[in-house]
Design a protein around this motif. Sequence first.
Motif, PDB file in Angstrom:
ATOM      1  N   THR A   1     -12.777  -4.750  25.177  1.00 24.90           N
ATOM      2  CA  THR A   1     -13.420  -3.731  25.534  1.00 24.90           C
ATOM      3  C   THR A   1     -13.124  -2.269  24.681  1.00 24.90           C
ATOM      4  O   THR A   1     -13.548  -1.200  25.000  1.00 24.90           O
ATOM      5  N   GLY A   2     -12.122  -2.537  23.804  1.00 25.09           N
ATOM      6  CA  GLY A   2     -11.828  -1.418  23.150  1.00 25.09           C
ATOM      7  C   GLY A   2     -12.838  -0.841  21.980  1.00 25.09           C
ATOM      8  O   GLY A   2     -12.566   0.221  21.496  1.00 25.09           O
ATOM      9  N   ASP A   3     -13.764  -1.711  21.778  1.00 24.98           N
ATOM     10  CA  ASP A   3     -14.982  -1.252  21.053  1.00 24.98           C
ATOM     11  C   ASP A   3     -16.107  -0.427  21.940  1.00 24.98           C
ATOM     12  O   ASP A   3     -17.207   0.312  21.314  1.00 24.98           O
ATOM     13  N   ASP A   4     -15.913  -0.287  23.228  1.00 28.97           N
ATOM     14  CA  ASP A   4     -16.942   0.445  24.050  1.00 28.97           C
ATOM     15  C   ASP A   4     -16.809   1.822  24.028  1.00 28.97           C
ATOM     16  O   ASP A   4     -16.018   2.295  23.667  1.00 28.97           O
TER      17      ASP A   4
ATOM     18  N   THR B   1      -7.781  10.622  12.232  1.00 29.70           N
ATOM     19  CA  THR B   1      -8.038   9.646  13.308  1.00 29.70           C
ATOM     20  C   THR B   1      -9.354   9.512  13.701  1.00 29.70           C
ATOM     21  O   THR B   1     -10.116  10.616  14.240  1.00 29.70           O
ATOM     22  N   ILE B   2      -9.963   8.411  13.762  1.00 27.66           N
ATOM     23  CA  ILE B   2     -11.594   8.009  14.089  1.00 27.66           C
ATOM     24  C   ILE B   2     -11.566   7.020  15.144  1.00 27.66           C
ATOM     25  O   ILE B   2     -10.841   6.161  15.181  1.00 27.66           O
ATOM     26  N   ASP B   3     -12.953   7.027  15.707  1.00 25.62           N
ATOM     27  CA  ASP B   3     -13.001   5.952  16.765  1.00 25.62           C
ATOM     28  C   ASP B   3     -13.539   4.672  16.133  1.00 25.62           C
ATOM     29  O   ASP B   3     -13.958   4.937  15.083  1.00 25.62           O
ATOM     30  N   PHE B   4     -13.455   3.444  16.688  1.00 26.77           N
ATOM     31  CA  PHE B   4     -13.966   2.290  16.390  1.00 26.77           C
ATOM     32  C   PHE B   4     -15.274   2.207  15.624  1.00 26.77           C
ATOM     33  O   PHE B   4     -15.495   1.764  14.545  1.00 26.77           O
TER      34      PHE B   4
ATOM     35  N   VAL C   1     -18.929   0.984  11.929  1.00 27.45           N
ATOM     36  CA  VAL C   1     -20.497   1.067  11.777  1.00 27.45           C
ATOM     37  C   VAL C   1     -20.888   2.156  10.628  1.00 27.45           C
ATOM     38  O   VAL C   1     -21.502   2.021   9.796  1.00 27.45           O
ATOM     39  N   LYS C   2     -20.488   3.356  11.041  1.00 22.08           N
ATOM     40  CA  LYS C   2     -20.861   4.664  10.474  1.00 22.08           C
ATOM     41  C   LYS C   2     -20.068   4.536   8.724  1.00 22.08           C
ATOM     42  O   LYS C   2     -20.952   4.651   7.885  1.00 22.08           O
ATOM     43  N   ARG C   3     -18.903   4.161   8.722  1.00 22.42           N
ATOM     44  CA  ARG C   3     -17.994   3.860   7.496  1.00 22.42           C
ATOM     45  C   ARG C   3     -18.232   2.767   7.019  1.00 22.42           C
ATOM     46  O   ARG C   3     -17.419   2.390   6.082  1.00 22.42           O
ATOM     47  N   ARG C   4     -18.928   2.019   7.681  1.00 20.44           N
ATOM     48  CA  ARG C   4     -18.983   0.402   7.357  1.00 20.44           C
ATOM     49  C   ARG C   4     -17.544  -0.277   6.930  1.00 20.44           C
ATOM     50  O   ARG C   4     -17.468  -1.093   6.070  1.00 20.44           O
ATOM     51  N   HIS C   5     -16.619  -0.279   7.790  1.00 21.66           N
ATOM     52  CA  HIS C   5     -15.177  -0.659   7.582  1.00 21.66           C
ATOM     53  C   HIS C   5     -14.712  -0.592   6.168  1.00 21.66           C
ATOM     54  O   HIS C   5     -14.012  -1.668   5.862  1.00 21.66           O
TER      55      HIS C   5
END
Length: 317
Positions: free
Chosen positions: A33-36, A153-156, A161-165
């Motif tokens: 659930t770390g991506d929630d 530091t940014i969230d998952f 999604v936003k920075r397309r990993h």
Amino acid sequence: MITVLAGGVGAARFLSGLIQIEKPENIRVVVNTGDDFILHGLYICPDIDTIRYTLTNDVGSQGWGRSNETWHALGELKNLAQHAPERSRATDWFALGDRDIATHLYRTQRLREGADLTQVTGELSQAASLRLKLLPMTNDRVATMLTMEDGETIDFQEYFVKRRHAEPVMSIQFEGNRQAKASREALDAIADAERLIIAPSNPVLSIGPLLALPELAAVLRSQRHRTIAISPLINGKAVKGPADHLMAELGLDSSVVGVANYLDQYAGHMVADEADIDKRASIEALGFKTTFAPTLMSTPKRARELAKVVMSATLDD
Ligand code: GDP
Ligand code: CA
């Protein structure tokens, strides 16, 4: 009973094979659930939903979201967000279809009424006639956070999604993991399983959050002799997503040997792709038994064949 530790897409593919050969009633899945996260006020659980949609043949062709989607609500939100501050403009990069939104509306409302995430996930599963048990790893909030090379530091979701990993990561933290309690159901599912399977999910992003829960990690360590891991890397490459370069960025070996190193306290048997047969000695040196087989689940039949291999992998007594 069989218990599977799971992230999203890789786990969902494997589970779609497992339910072809095992009764779903005998399967429990402990899900990351770390991506929630919360978006437009809605509580969203990407990995839980990806698995539920996949196993009920209701997943979008892109591997997430729902099939037969329409996008009316998002279109309206986009219009409204034109004049909103930058941070409220998630409509630019995070797609939520109308059918998918119904899931998040229901979940958000039930949580607001005081139900916990395990309870709500059970209700959503029941509504979709999903017979295996999906268990969130915790009912508490744990958030996967990534520190980038420039120190930000940014969230998952921003990373993925936003920075397309695509941007290099320096470190990963699981915010809240020390205070969070693994759910009773998840701990029981691990403690009393006859066979435990670590799905071919991203080790650091999808399995890492589970291992960051101290109580869950301890129970899993005590079950090492019953636990089989499946490598998400084939010949040093992720089938999908950033696992390969992300592991390298974090100083891990980006191959099945790196996966084995990361999981060696938790699993006693590694199922690796036949393309990695030359790594047998390195994996066994870490204390694993090994099985080499085709692990690319490009069709339902291949997923079923992999499930058969994993179910017949030998365990210590
Ligand atoms: P996410 O949460 O949706 O990113 O999904 P997961 O963490 O569960 O899955 C991502 C991982 O699944 C990636 O590292 C992929 O390499 C792996 N994966 C996806 N499909 C396959 C497959 O067919 N075979 C194997 N061995 N791994 C896969
Ligand atoms: Ca995920």
